[in-house]
Scaffold this motif. Structure first.
Motif, short mmCIF file in Angstrom:
data_model
loop_
_atom_site.label_atom_id
_atom_site.label_comp_id
_atom_site.label_asym_id
_atom_site.label_seq_id
_atom_site.Cartn_x
_atom_site.Cartn_y
_atom_site.Cartn_z
N LEU A 12 0.84 -1.21 0.00
CA LEU A 12 0.00 0.00 0.00
C LEU A 12 0.87 1.25 0.00
O LEU A 12 2.01 1.22 0.50
N LYS A 56 -1.63 -4.91 -3.92
CA LYS A 56 -2.19 -5.96 -3.06
C LYS A 56 -2.18 -7.32 -3.74
O LYS A 56 -2.46 -7.42 -4.92
N GLY A 84 -4.13 -7.88 9.76
CA GLY A 84 -5.15 -8.06 10.80
C GLY A 84 -4.67 -9.10 11.80
O GLY A 84 -4.12 -10.13 11.42
N VAL A 160 -9.28 -10.03 2.12
CA VAL A 160 -9.13 -9.22 3.33
C VAL A 160 -10.12 -9.81 4.34
O VAL A 160 -11.32 -9.87 4.07
N LEU A 161 -9.61 -10.27 5.45
CA LEU A 161 -10.50 -10.89 6.45
C LEU A 161 -10.96 -9.81 7.42
O LEU A 161 -10.14 -9.16 8.07
N ILE A 182 -3.04 -11.95 9.56
CA ILE A 182 -3.46 -12.33 8.20
C ILE A 182 -3.21 -11.18 7.24
O ILE A 182 -3.42 -10.02 7.59
N GLU A 183 -2.75 -11.54 6.06
CA GLU A 183 -2.44 -10.52 5.04
C GLU A 183 -2.49 -11.16 3.65
O GLU A 183 -2.96 -12.30 3.52
N ARG A 205 4.90 -7.16 9.84
CA ARG A 205 3.58 -6.53 9.73
C ARG A 205 3.23 -5.74 10.97
O ARG A 205 3.48 -6.19 12.10
N ASP A 209 -5.71 -3.80 12.59
CA ASP A 209 -7.07 -4.14 13.03
C ASP A 209 -7.08 -5.58 13.55
O ASP A 209 -6.06 -6.28 13.48
N ALA A 211 -9.08 -8.07 12.46
CA ALA A 211 -9.74 -8.99 11.52
C ALA A 211 -11.08 -9.47 12.11
O ALA A 211 -11.39 -10.66 12.09
N LYS A 215 -12.65 -3.16 10.97
CA LYS A 215 -11.60 -2.57 10.13
C LYS A 215 -11.93 -1.13 9.68
O LYS A 215 -11.05 -0.28 9.64
N GLN A 224 -3.76 2.19 10.18
CA GLN A 224 -2.82 1.66 9.16
C GLN A 224 -1.51 2.43 9.23
O GLN A 224 -0.43 1.84 9.28
#
Ligand SMILES: Nc1nc2c([nH]c(=O)n2[C@H]2C[C@H](O)[C@@H](COP(=O)(O)OP(=O)(O)OP(=O)(O)O)O2)c(=O)[nH]1
Length: 382
Positions: A12, A56, A84, A160-161, A182-183, A205, A209, A211, A215, A224
């Protein structure tokens, strides 16, 4: 000295910016296919970073990681981003460093349900040990209170979870329940590194958030940017340490390959008056030819071509970094072109370009001396 950079990739813009703002005058390096990398040293540090934005997803991450590795032959590949958290003991702003990356989408769909076919990449031992050392020192956070750094698996997929109760959340809890975060890119970069002689790769990372359906709120609260600032600080400290270790390794390799062990004594310069001394050294590595006769160049065009070739050798040997090499070659090209069009009475532009080359290669004495000889030759023609 090996001056290969460390590649840092991000997905990002907010992640890219978090690293970029810590680089000293980053220079753009454009890949022929349009990918832009920015290369610069960490401000106040020694390590050269080649920074890239992959967007992404694991697929583009893998392709552009491959591109970056081919372009820079880095010492290591680091990925920095947000993620997340999958466990409640991990707080917003904490840093998660992957010990493993799970590609959690792999599986087979059968009559009696979906069966997991996990794919996993383990972090390289040395990089993992060093990352734990950096986390222990706690001074990576720049004097402020260092956030928690967690070491553990990271799950990388194509979604995206943002739920604790969705099918994906259930799947991950059931099959990858030790995953901390998670990513969407870790599996791609880990695969690219694995295919490049298992280049050390570390995924770092910042948790922005949980997850868990919150979010939108945490994004609005700028988590972020806050989380990735922590991940970036940790990553840059790790990069400095990795580069330092690489230098130590290169130095001890040079010592291991040293020639005669007899050559440990002192070399005394006994030259007097107008005598010229070519080499003074206690230890000499590699084949060196010393001659009492030195043939001065007579053709400046040929001399410049020869110098260009030696610049290339110096870059390959790690004596010149890429930016310096490119700048010196550009000045040499200017000198050659100007030589073709300039009259002998006006060699000032050629001399100026060569003086710039001499300044650029000043740290490599033998090259600087060679440029000096060519400058003298050119000045003699005017
Ligand atoms: N904080 C957080 N980051 C995640 C999660 N999943 C995930 O892939 N990431 C990482 C990897 C991706 O590069 C990136 C995705 O986050 P994002 O904010 O761009 O997600 P999004 O596509 O829903 O965002 P948006 O552009 O629709 O606002 O963040 C997650 O559940 N939480």
């Amino acid at each position: 000295m090996n001056d290969s950079p460390i590649v840092i990739l991000t997905a990002l813009d907010v992640e890219y910016e978090a690293i970029r703002e810590k680089l000293d005058v980053p220079q753009v390096r454009r890949h022929p296919q349009g990918t832009r990398f920015e290369v610069g040293r960490i401000r106040g540090g020694k390590c050269r970073i080649a920074l890239g934005l992959v967007g992404k997803g694991n697929q583009s991450a893998a392709v552009l990681a491959e591109r970056a590795i081919a372009e820079f032959s880095p010492v290591a590949l680091l990925f920095v981003g947000v993620a997340g958290a999958l466990h409640t003991h991990i707080a917003l702003g904490d840093v998660v460093v992957a010990t493993h990356v799970y590609a959690f989408h792999g599986g087979t769909s059968e009559d009696d349900g979906f069966k997991s076919r996990p794919r996993v990449w383990e972090a390289s031992h040395g990089a993992d040990q060093l990352a734990r050392h950096v986390a222990r020192t706690r001074d990576w956070a720049g004097g402020g209170r260092a956030p928690e750094v967690h070491f553990g698996p990271i799950a990388a997929g194509e979604v995206v979870l943002n739920s604790r109760v969705s099918g994906h959340a259930h799947w991950i809890r059931q099959h990858y329940n030790d995953a901390l975060a998670i990513e969407m890119e870790g599996a791609g970069v880990a695969q690219a590194a694995h295919l490049n002689k298992s280049l050390p790769v570390v995924v770092v990372r910042g948790v922005s958030d949980g997850a868990d359906g919150t979010k939108e709120t945490t994004d609005r609260e700028q988590w972020q940017a806050r989380a990735v600032a922590n991940a970036a600080a940790f990553t840059l400290a790790l990069a400095e340490n990795l580069a330092g270790e690489e230098q130590d390794r290169a130095r001890s390799e040079a010592n291991d390959t040293k020639g005669s062990t007899d050559m440990t004594g002192t070399t005394r310069n006994v030259a007097k008056d107008n005598a010229r001394v070519g080499v003074q050294a206690g230890q000499v590595y590699g084949g060196i030819h010393v001659s009492s006769e030195r043939t001065a160049p007579t053709d400046p065009t040929k001399a410049i071509a020869g110098l260009a070739a030696r610049l290339q050798q110096a870059r390959t040997a790690g004596q010149l970094d890429e930016d310096t090499y490119q700048a010196a070659q550009a000045e040499l090209a200017t000198a050659s072109e100007t030589l073709l069009t300039t009259t002998p009475q006006d060699m000032g532009a050629v001399t100026l370009a060569l003086k710039k080359v001499r300044g650029l290669v000043a740290e490599v004495a033998i090259l600087a001396a060679e440029v000096g000889t060519i400058i003298a030759l050119v000045q003699g023609l005017s």
